[in-house]
Scaffold this motif. Structure first.
Motif, PDB file in Angstrom:
ATOM      1  N   THR A 105       9.728   2.298  -1.693  1.00 50.06           N
ATOM      2  CA  THR A 105       9.791   1.132  -2.583  1.00 50.06           C
ATOM      3  C   THR A 105       8.440   0.428  -2.703  1.00 50.06           C
ATOM      4  O   THR A 105       7.914   0.233  -3.803  1.00 50.06           O
ATOM      5  N   PHE A 106       7.868   0.040  -1.592  1.00 50.94           N
ATOM      6  CA  PHE A 106       6.616  -0.716  -1.626  1.00 50.94           C
ATOM      7  C   PHE A 106       5.461  -0.039  -0.894  1.00 50.94           C
ATOM      8  O   PHE A 106       4.320  -0.486  -1.025  1.00 50.94           O
ATOM      9  N   GLY A 107       5.744   1.009  -0.135  1.00 49.97           N
ATOM     10  CA  GLY A 107       4.674   1.647   0.606  1.00 49.97           C
ATOM     11  C   GLY A 107       4.024   0.688   1.594  1.00 49.97           C
ATOM     12  O   GLY A 107       4.714  -0.088   2.263  1.00 49.97           O
ATOM     13  N   PRO A 108       2.704   0.665   1.676  1.00 49.08           N
ATOM     14  CA  PRO A 108       2.037  -0.226   2.641  1.00 49.08           C
ATOM     15  C   PRO A 108       1.673  -1.599   2.070  1.00 49.08           C
ATOM     16  O   PRO A 108       0.851  -2.317   2.662  1.00 49.08           O
ATOM     17  N   GLN A 109       2.241  -1.983   0.918  1.00 43.32           N
ATOM     18  CA  GLN A 109       1.869  -3.260   0.291  1.00 43.32           C
ATOM     19  C   GLN A 109       2.230  -4.445   1.197  1.00 43.32           C
ATOM     20  O   GLN A 109       3.270  -4.442   1.864  1.00 43.32           O
TER      21      GLN A 109
ATOM     22  N   TRP B  10       8.943   4.368   9.265  1.00 40.43           N
ATOM     23  CA  TRP B  10       7.780   3.757   9.931  1.00 40.43           C
ATOM     24  C   TRP B  10       6.570   4.672   9.842  1.00 40.43           C
ATOM     25  O   TRP B  10       5.455   4.221   9.541  1.00 40.43           O
ATOM     26  N   LEU B  11       6.763   5.965  10.109  1.00 43.38           N
ATOM     27  CA  LEU B  11       5.649   6.910  10.086  1.00 43.38           C
ATOM     28  C   LEU B  11       5.059   7.035   8.684  1.00 43.38           C
ATOM     29  O   LEU B  11       3.825   7.031   8.518  1.00 43.38           O
ATOM     30  N   MET B  12       5.903   7.137   7.669  1.00 43.85           N
ATOM     31  CA  MET B  12       5.409   7.287   6.306  1.00 43.85           C
ATOM     32  C   MET B  12       4.687   6.026   5.847  1.00 43.85           C
ATOM     33  O   MET B  12       3.642   6.106   5.182  1.00 43.85           O
ATOM     34  N   THR B  13       5.209   4.859   6.194  1.00 46.11           N
ATOM     35  CA  THR B  13       4.558   3.601   5.812  1.00 46.11           C
ATOM     36  C   THR B  13       3.211   3.451   6.509  1.00 46.11           C
ATOM     37  O   THR B  13       2.223   3.002   5.912  1.00 46.11           O
ATOM     38  N   LEU B  14       3.159   3.856   7.775  1.00 45.72           N
ATOM     39  CA  LEU B  14       1.914   3.753   8.535  1.00 45.72           C
ATOM     40  C   LEU B  14       0.845   4.683   7.968  1.00 45.72           C
ATOM     41  O   LEU B  14      -0.302   4.282   7.754  1.00 45.72           O
ATOM     42  N   THR B  15       1.223   5.933   7.707  1.00 42.66           N
ATOM     43  CA  THR B  15       0.234   6.908   7.214  1.00 42.66           C
ATOM     44  C   THR B  15      -0.161   6.659   5.763  1.00 42.66           C
ATOM     45  O   THR B  15      -1.217   7.125   5.318  1.00 42.66           O
ATOM     46  N   SER B  16       0.687   5.930   5.005  1.00 41.98           N
ATOM     47  CA  SER B  16       0.352   5.659   3.604  1.00 41.98           C
ATOM     48  C   SER B  16      -0.852   4.739   3.464  1.00 41.98           C
ATOM     49  O   SER B  16      -1.425   4.615   2.378  1.00 41.98           O
TER      50      SER B  16
ATOM     51  N   ILE C 110      -3.619   5.405   4.697  1.00 44.13           N
ATOM     52  CA  ILE C 110      -4.760   6.317   4.549  1.00 44.13           C
ATOM     53  C   ILE C 110      -4.301   7.494   3.695  1.00 44.13           C
ATOM     54  O   ILE C 110      -3.853   8.513   4.212  1.00 44.13           O
ATOM     55  N   PHE C 111      -4.380   7.319   2.404  1.00 45.30           N
ATOM     56  CA  PHE C 111      -4.003   8.403   1.486  1.00 45.30           C
ATOM     57  C   PHE C 111      -5.049   9.516   1.591  1.00 45.30           C
ATOM     58  O   PHE C 111      -6.249   9.212   1.698  1.00 45.30           O
ATOM     59  N   PRO C 112      -4.714  10.817   1.625  1.00 48.83           N
ATOM     60  CA  PRO C 112      -3.409  11.402   1.337  1.00 48.83           C
ATOM     61  C   PRO C 112      -2.649  11.903   2.559  1.00 48.83           C
ATOM     62  O   PRO C 112      -1.946  12.919   2.476  1.00 48.83           O
ATOM     63  N   ILE C 113      -2.801  11.266   3.730  1.00 47.42           N
ATOM     64  CA  ILE C 113      -2.067  11.736   4.907  1.00 47.42           C
ATOM     65  C   ILE C 113      -0.565  11.667   4.657  1.00 47.42           C
ATOM     66  O   ILE C 113       0.183  12.602   4.986  1.00 47.42           O
TER      67      ILE C 113
END
Length: 617
Positions: A447-451, A363-369, A371-374
């Motif tokens: 797999t899909f990031g924030p798509q 959840w954290l990685m998907t949320l921060t993705s 706003i790259f590059p957080i």
């Protein structure tokens, strides 16, 4: 706009590579033995560590590039992201990935073994006498490397001809994602199989070394501050040493004029005092080294700063405990999710179509993705945490074959051949880490990031639905999306496609890699619980006498007295140690045995045995 966006993403990767150059250099520099540095070994270890970390840290770039083609608010492809543009991005990533994976395999299976044999072939005497030339040394190293060349060829040939598993595709004909994963290209299949084998081998080491290392790392930081300060250790040791030598002098005085020498009881006591003196001298030298004695100004400043930041190390250790436990929970949640909700279970290596249980790291990685590059910074820290755990695991356990220790990995004391062996192990463990991060720790992000996509019916099969006025219909992409228009928007990352291709085409490898994660979690939990109640003793068997004696005296003890020792290390003054004068000083100052006498040590029980008892220790 598209060119600027993708260009900035690649610039972020370039900055990350610059950081990795520093990290790889620090690792090699810290662990190599200064007196035995060999240029070929140093360069190969540096390049290998750099390449394997660069491979893992390509994943956030991959995710950011494929996600940049989607307007996340509307759940639709951007105007410039036509199929050709998306395919171009994927092709670029595929070329970089295959290059990096191939480089990792060649370094691990060919270059490092050749460098190892090249180092072992060196004969200083034969070289000085002209009997060993560079050509003969090259041939000697190449002869032993032939075995590894045959192994690489065998891996690629088996991967080239081995049939892929089609059961998953046949059982799930409605899932286009499976059809895309089953490779028909033989060259691609050979590389996939070879990397899959290396990942599976690395998973074994990942469980045996990274799991205990990850559990030890935060606890080591918490318990690393000594209970007794360096000045206090030096003062108390000097006082005990003076008492010891005075007692020896008294016993030796009894020997003067006695025909039979010391009686049995005094002889035993004197021998015990001599052994204790050796320990005290070692401890005194250790205290002198820790206080910066004999070092330049910069080293002494570094030691003071190290003492000043000990409370920070304690807080960092506590923070890492929390982080590692969250990682443990996330991995366990994904494993349970895969067992319950995998679309094809063991026939495709427990591929998870959609995460149905909340995973905090995912959840954290998907949320921060968004706003790259957080997300890139977090992923870098996460990767370095696992990598550091692997290094700590190797340093703690050593390089072993069953119960036999082959090499010890220690800071500043690692031989070149041990460095090469450790580098191979780290390569395999990092490949396994790549699988674990993408498939277990944060599967949705990898797999899909924030798509997102618009989950509304489309008027035409090739037309994207419009969610301009239906923002609630915008949903995250997943492999098991029922809306057929989602495949027009959602683009899986190249990294996840490659790793899923291994598990789907070769289910046996996927099953082993998946169930090994439970072994990883079990080993981590056991070590973590045990080490909560014990002080870490890294490399105990091969520690030098100074550190072993320091540990036996309780230099790594409870937290209660650490801050007092820290302050004394900062000020350089000891508190609470009384120094006494033992005996009267004669004209020759013989009573001050710690500073006056530096001759050869005499046999125990003789009258002149007090001359320079610390000269050899």
């Amino acid at each position: 706009m598209a060119l600027i966006e993708t260009g900035l993403i690649w610039v972020a990767y370039a900055v990350c590579l610059a950081i990795l150059v520093f990290i790889a250099g620090i690792f090699v520099f810290i662990y190599q033995k200064p007196g035995e540095r060999v240029p070929s070994v140093t360069i190969v270890c540096f390049i290998t560590v750099f390449a394997l970390l660069a491979t893992v840290l390509l994943m956030p770039v991959d995710i950011a590039l494929v996600s940049s083609t989607v307007d996340r608010k509307l759940g639709a492809k951007k105007d410039w992201a036509n199929p050709d543009a998306v395919d171009n991005i994927k092709m670029q990533l595929k070329i970089v990935y295959y290059t990096m994976y191939s480089l990792d395999a060649v370094l691990c299976l060919l270059v490092v073994p050749f460098t190892y044999f090249w180092y072992e072939e060196y004969d200083e005497v034969a070289t000085d006498e002209g009997q060993q030339t560079i050509g003969s040394r090259l041939w000697g190293a190449f002869k032993y490397t032939i075995t590894f060349i045959v192994l690489v060829l065998a891996l690629f040939l088996v991967g080239f001809f081995v049939p892929v598993a089609k059961k998953a595709r046949d059982d799930h004909r409605d899932l286009d994602y499976f059809k895309d994963l089953l490779t028909e290209n033989h060259g691609e299949r050979a590389l996939t199989f070879s990397i899959g084998i290396l990942i599976t081998l690395g998973t074994v080491l990942y469980c045996l070394y990274t799991a205990p290392g990850l559990a030890l790392l935060p606890l080591t930081l918490i318990k690393s501050a000594p209970m007794i300060s360096t000045p206090q250790l030096a003062a108390s040791t000097s006082s005990q040493l003076a008492q010891n030598r005075e007692r020896q002098r008294q016993l030796e005085g009894r020997n003067e004029g006695r025909e039979g020498g010391l009686d049995t009881r005094d002889q035993r006591e004197l021998e015990s005092l001599v052994r204790e003196e050796r320990t005290l001298v070692r401890r005194e030298r250790l205290a002198a080294e820790n206080s910066g004695e004999g070092h330049n100004f910069l080293v002494r400043v570094w030691l003071k700063m190290e003492a000043l930041f000990r409370p920070v190390k304690l807080l960092a250790g506590l923070l890492l405990v929390v982080i590692t436990l969250i990682i443990f929970a996330s991995m366990l949640i994904t494993c349970i999710d895969k067992i319950k909700n995998s679309v094809c279970k063991a026939s495709c290596g427990y591929l998870l179509g959609h995460t149905k249980i909340f995973n905090p790291i995912n959840w954290l990685m998907t949320l921060t993705s968004k706003i790259f590059p957080i997300d890139y910074v977090l992923f870098l820290l996460l990767t370095l945490l696992f990598f550091s755990g692997s290094v700590v695991g190797i340093a703690t356990i050593g390089i072993r074959f069953l119960w036999v220790t082959l090499f010890r990995i220690k800071k500043g004391k690692t031989s070149p051949n041990a460095m090469l062996m450790a580098t191979v192990m780290l390569t395999l463990m990092t490949l396994a880490l790549n699988y674990s991060l993408a498939m277990i720790v944060a599967p949705q992000y990898a797999t899909f990031g924030p798509q997102t996509f618009c989950d509304r019916p489309s008027h035409h099969p090739d037309q994207q639905p419009d969610c301009s006025n239906h923002r609630k219909a915008v949903k995250l992409c997943s492999e098991r999306t029922e809306n057929p228009t989602a495949k027009l928007v959602c683009t899986p990352s190249v990294a996840s496609t490659f790793l899923n291709r291994i598990t789907v085409n070769f289910p046996f490898l996927g099953v082993v890699d998946f169930w090994a994660q439970f072994a990883f979690l079990g080993i981590f939990l056991i070590v973590f619980v045990v080490m909560l109640f014990r002080v870490p003793k890294l490399d105990e068997e091969s520690m030098d006498d100074d550190l072993r004696e320091a540990e036996e005296e309780g230099l790594l003890a409870s937290t209660g007295r650490r801050f007092g020792a820290t302050w004394q290390d900062i000020t350089g003054r000891a508190k609470g140690v009384k120094r006494a004068d033992y005996g009267a000083l004669g004209e020759d100052g013989a009573a001050d045995r710690g500073t006056a006498d530096h001759g050869e040590e005499a046999p125990v029980g003789t009258t002149n045995g007090g001359e320079g008892r610390d000269s050899n220790w």
